[in-house]
Design a protein around this motif. Structure first.
Motif, PDB file in Angstrom:
ATOM      1  N   PHE A  52       4.730   1.437   0.369  1.00  0.00           N
ATOM      2  CA  PHE A  52       3.399   1.063   0.374  1.00  0.00           C
ATOM      3  C   PHE A  52       2.436   0.387  -0.251  1.00  0.00           C
ATOM      4  CE2 PHE A  52       4.532   3.286   4.902  1.00  0.00           C
ATOM      5  CZ  PHE A  52       4.525   2.192   5.701  1.00  0.00           C
ATOM      6  N   GLU A  53       2.921  -1.395  -0.425  1.00  0.00           N
ATOM      7  CA  GLU A  53       1.992  -1.165  -1.927  1.00  0.00           C
ATOM      8  C   GLU A  53       0.602  -1.682  -1.419  1.00  0.00           C
ATOM      9  OE1 GLU A  53       2.808  -4.164  -5.694  1.00  0.00           O
ATOM     10  OE2 GLU A  53       2.874  -4.979  -3.384  1.00  0.00           O
ATOM     11  N   GLN A  54      -0.337  -1.474  -2.097  1.00  0.00           N
ATOM     12  CA  GLN A  54      -2.318  -1.488  -2.056  1.00  0.00           C
ATOM     13  C   GLN A  54      -2.758  -2.421  -3.019  1.00  0.00           C
ATOM     14  OE1 GLN A  54      -4.533   2.354  -2.834  1.00  0.00           O
ATOM     15  NE2 GLN A  54      -6.512   1.452  -2.441  1.00  0.00           N
ATOM     16  N   VAL A  55      -3.166  -3.275  -2.008  1.00  0.00           N
ATOM     17  CA  VAL A  55      -3.609  -4.462  -2.200  1.00  0.00           C
ATOM     18  C   VAL A  55      -4.569  -4.378  -2.248  1.00  0.00           C
ATOM     19  CG1 VAL A  55      -4.066  -7.156  -1.959  1.00  0.00           C
ATOM     20  CG2 VAL A  55      -1.898  -6.107  -1.711  1.00  0.00           C
ATOM     21  N   PRO A  56      -5.385  -4.665  -3.578  1.00  0.00           N
ATOM     22  CA  PRO A  56      -6.671  -4.650  -4.201  1.00  0.00           C
ATOM     23  C   PRO A  56      -7.459  -5.562  -3.273  1.00  0.00           C
ATOM     24  CG  PRO A  56      -5.503  -5.660  -5.990  1.00  0.00           C
ATOM     25  CD  PRO A  56      -4.163  -5.556  -4.813  1.00  0.00           C
ATOM     26  N   ASP A  57      -9.138  -4.522  -2.951  1.00  0.00           N
ATOM     27  CA  ASP A  57      -9.739  -5.253  -1.952  1.00  0.00           C
ATOM     28  C   ASP A  57     -10.399  -6.308  -3.112  1.00  0.00           C
ATOM     29  OD1 ASP A  57      -9.324  -2.682  -0.350  1.00  0.00           O
ATOM     30  OD2 ASP A  57     -11.432  -2.334  -1.363  1.00  0.00           O
ATOM     31  N   GLU A  58     -10.340  -7.084  -3.518  1.00  0.00           N
ATOM     32  CA  GLU A  58     -11.077  -7.911  -3.490  1.00  0.00           C
ATOM     33  C   GLU A  58      -9.394  -9.512  -4.054  1.00  0.00           C
ATOM     34  OE1 GLU A  58     -10.634  -5.793  -5.724  1.00  0.00           O
ATOM     35  OE2 GLU A  58      -9.446  -5.898  -7.646  1.00  0.00           O
ATOM     36  N   ALA A  94      -0.940  -8.154  -7.216  1.00  0.00           N
ATOM     37  CA  ALA A  94      -0.903  -7.085  -7.803  1.00  0.00           C
ATOM     38  C   ALA A  94      -1.244  -5.559  -7.269  1.00  0.00           C
ATOM     39  CB  ALA A  94      -0.853  -7.062  -9.565  1.00  0.00           C
ATOM     40  N   GLY A  95      -0.140  -5.034  -7.076  1.00  0.00           N
ATOM     41  CA  GLY A  95      -0.919  -3.620  -5.998  1.00  0.00           C
ATOM     42  C   GLY A  95      -0.102  -2.219  -6.886  1.00  0.00           C
ATOM     43  N   CYS A  96      -0.116  -1.243  -5.999  1.00  0.00           N
ATOM     44  CA  CYS A  96       0.662  -0.452  -6.495  1.00  0.00           C
ATOM     45  C   CYS A  96       1.239   0.349  -5.542  1.00  0.00           C
ATOM     46  CB  CYS A  96      -0.761   0.827  -7.477  1.00  0.00           C
ATOM     47  SG  CYS A  96      -1.811   0.965  -6.349  1.00  0.00           S
ATOM     48  N   VAL A  97       1.995   0.580  -5.092  1.00  0.00           N
ATOM     49  CA  VAL A  97       2.683   1.595  -3.727  1.00  0.00           C
ATOM     50  C   VAL A  97       2.166   3.192  -4.467  1.00  0.00           C
ATOM     51  CG1 VAL A  97       5.014   2.720  -3.298  1.00  0.00           C
ATOM     52  CG2 VAL A  97       5.044   0.293  -4.399  1.00  0.00           C
ATOM     53  N   ASP A  98       1.230   3.143  -2.667  1.00  0.00           N
ATOM     54  CA  ASP A  98      -0.035   4.235  -3.035  1.00  0.00           C
ATOM     55  C   ASP A  98       0.940   5.280  -2.192  1.00  0.00           C
ATOM     56  OD1 ASP A  98      -2.504   5.417  -2.492  1.00  0.00           O
ATOM     57  OD2 ASP A  98      -2.076   4.661  -0.607  1.00  0.00           O
ATOM     58  N   ALA A  99       2.206   5.187  -1.434  1.00  0.00           N
ATOM     59  CA  ALA A  99       3.029   5.967  -0.657  1.00  0.00           C
ATOM     60  C   ALA A  99       4.292   5.634  -0.617  1.00  0.00           C
ATOM     61  CB  ALA A  99       1.821   6.720   0.635  1.00  0.00           C
ATOM     62  N   ILE A 100       4.736   6.622   0.339  1.00  0.00           N
ATOM     63  CA  ILE A 100       6.491   6.105   0.362  1.00  0.00           C
ATOM     64  C   ILE A 100       6.429   6.857   1.746  1.00  0.00           C
ATOM     65  CG2 ILE A 100       8.843   6.177  -0.043  1.00  0.00           C
ATOM     66  CD1 ILE A 100       8.540   6.417  -3.088  1.00  0.00           C
ATOM     67  N   ARG A 101       7.400   6.106   2.664  1.00  0.00           N
ATOM     68  CA  ARG A 101       7.976   6.728   4.334  1.00  0.00           C
ATOM     69  C   ARG A 101       9.122   6.962   4.723  1.00  0.00           C
ATOM     70  NH1 ARG A 101       3.972   5.643   9.228  1.00  0.00           N
ATOM     71  NH2 ARG A 101       4.863   3.668   9.038  1.00  0.00           N
TER      72      ARG A 101
END
Length: 225
Positions: A125-131, A8-15
């Motif tokens: 753009f959904e940011q995926v956790p680094d872990e 799960a991630g969060c949407v960091d930006a929209i283009r």
């Protein structure tokens, strides 16, 4: 093929970028693209039409034949709340005319009797956790290649004057999307057979582009080679 983990991630930006109404291809231009990240309550809803079911029975009521047509995706609704008045974004999403004081854009106005609002391409753009188990994957990119928005509405009860945008997709020829409006897609969709229609695309992007490094505002849509 190897399985890809999808945490799960969060949407960091929209283009967004303007697209041609007839060809569904991105329209090049210095002010035809935009990126923003000050939004909340992003939601996408798929509108599915259930397929009709047909049942044939004999005179004794025995079911002799039954079939059901496939369900069909009609369109996808997308909505979000903008956390600050952004007149350039309103201009690009809805085609409204900007008001400029000679130095900066300070508002917009609607021209009565104008044509329908423009079509745009939306990239989330959904940011995926680094872990995650696939540490080299930085973003899950969700693309709505052809969307038309309504005029924005103000959330009147909110003291910060949130602005809500709502749009709906149309099927687009994804072969004309090519490598995306900004030529940075990791997959070249021009290899897809022409005429292939889609409401949505989704893929991993394992690189963080400079576009997502805090650069909000107008962004140039380059011409295809």
């Amino acid at each position: 093929m190897a399985q890809v983990c999808l945490p799960a991630g969060c949407v960091d930006a929209i283009r967004i970028a303007l697209v041609d109404e007839c060809t569904d291809a991105p329209i090049p231009g210095a002010n035809n693209g935009y990126i923003f990240n000050c939004f909340r309550n992003l939601a996408m809803t798929k509108n599915i039409e259930d397929g009709d079911e047909t049942v044939l029975k004999n005179d004794c009521g025995r079911k002799c034949w039954q079939t059901k047509k496939c369900d069909e995706l009609k369109d996808i609704n997308i909505e979000f709340e903008l956390l600050n008045p952004d007149y350039e974004l309103t201009n690009l999403l809805t085609g409204q005319t900007l008001i400029n004081n000679g130095e900066e854009n300070i508002g917009w106005y609607q021209v009565e009797g104008e044509n329908c609002l423009p079509w745009v391409s939306i990239e989330l753009f959904e940011q995926v956790p680094d872990e995650s188990c696939a540490a080299d994957h930085k973003y899950r990119r969700i693309v709505l290649p052809k969307v038309r928005f309504k005029l924005p509405t103000d959330e009147k009860e909110d003291p910060f004057r949130l602005v809500k945008f709502e749009g709906r997709t149309s099927p687009a020829d994804i072969a004309n999307w090519a490598t995306g409006p900004f030529l940075d897609s990791p997959f070249d969709f021009s290899g897809v057979p022409a005429g292939t229609q889609s409401h949505i695309m989704e893929f991993f992007d394992d690189g963080v582009t400079e576009t997502l490094a805090g650069q909000c505002g107008f962004y140039e849509v380059p011409a295809l080679d």
